[in-house]
Design an enzyme around this catalytic site. Structure first.
Site, PDB file in Angstrom:
ATOM      1  CD  GLU A  43      16.221  74.641  10.879  1.00  0.00           C
ATOM      2  OE1 GLU A  43      16.864  74.443  11.916  1.00  0.00           O
ATOM      3  OE2 GLU A  43      16.408  73.994   9.822  1.00  0.00           O
ATOM      4  CE  LYS A 109      17.682  71.585  14.453  1.00  0.00           C
ATOM      5  NZ  LYS A 109      18.409  72.272  13.363  1.00  0.00           N
ATOM      6  CB  CYS A 143      15.933  70.905  10.490  1.00  0.00           C
ATOM      7  SG  CYS A 143      16.917  70.707   8.974  1.00  0.00           S
TER       8      CYS A 143
END
Length: 259
Positions: A43, A109, A143
């Site tokens: 990331e 995300k 994540c």
């Protein structure tokens, strides 16, 4: 394609220094030419997990995405990872998957890490993304998404989950427990890349990047403290055989996600 070869690149990201990170990664990716189908980066691989998008975010003409296109083409490898990205006046933690032919797949995300105020600096994604590469159906995640299984629930429409992360050492237990859980519950392969080192906020990261099969078994894993590349080959035939013998997807619950 029956077999898909992955290479996971775990490294210490230089804080808010795209030039240094890209230089380091260039040397590594050149060694993978002809040896892998997909190279996976962490990331925010060019900056680290920074809450400074006003100064650091790029657009479609930025150096990081341009570099990804160049390396994918020159090394004949699909390249993926996330960067801080600006679009129409908003900032996103955006995952890019760049094919050697220049085709790009994107994912923003969904779950922003409020404990670091990510939700104050970036806009959350609203689109569940699945794309096809070399006959494999791939779903990207970033994540903190790892903690939300509804978002990654397999609707019998993907074969591989890819997680790119800056997952702190303090929560390595969660990382190690949740990754095989996602593989088992979704009857899929999972490839997860984390960084190492300490970032600009003095937060340490312990890596432990890994590839996990549909039974939750680890196929490859990185040493927690080293900059390294690990590789694994995934078998479509073995995945299909397992799903035929254990078709849990036929009993899964239907649901709708509301935004």
């Amino acid at each position: 394609m029956e077999s898909l070869h992955l290479s996971l690149i775990q490294f210490n990201i230089a804080w808010e220094n795209p030039t240094q990170n890209i230089h380091k990664l260039t040397q590594t990716i050149k060694t993978l030419k002809g040896n892998t189908h997909i190279a996976i980066l962490p990331e925010m691989f060019s900056t680290g997990f920074s809450m400074n998008p006003k100064s650091m975010a790029e657009n479609e003409k930025g150096p990081s995405l341009g570099w990804m296109k160049k390396m994918a083409n020159q090394c004949h490898v699909a390249l993926c990872g996330s960067i801080m990205f600006e679009s129409q006046g908003f900032y996103y933690n955006r995952f890019f998957f760049v094919e050697p032919n220049g085709t790009i797949h994107e994912y923003d995300k969904r779950h922003l890490f409020r404990m670091m105020d990510e939700h104050q600096h970036y806009r959350a994604g609203t689109q569940r993304v699945v794309f096809n590469y070399l006959g494999w159906r791939i779903m990207p995640q970033i994540c903190y998404d790892l903690r939300f299984p509804v978002w990654s629930r397999n609707r019998h429409d993907y074969d591989l989950l890819i997680y790119v992360a800056n997952f702190p050492a303090a929560r390595q237990t969660a990382w190690d427990k949740l990754l095989p859980a996602r593989a088992i519950e979704n009857s899929c392969y999972v490839a997860a890349v984390n960084r190492i080192g300490t970032d600009g906020n003095n937060i340490p990261f312990s890596g432990h990047s890994q590839v996990i099969d549909y039974k939750g078994q680890c196929l490859a894993e990185c040493n927690n403290e080293s900059e390294t590349v690990i590789s694994a080959s995934l078998s479509m035939n073995e995945l299909k055989e397992y799903r035929d013998k254990f078709p849990s997807h036929l009993d899964s619950d239907s649901f709708t996600i509301h935004f």
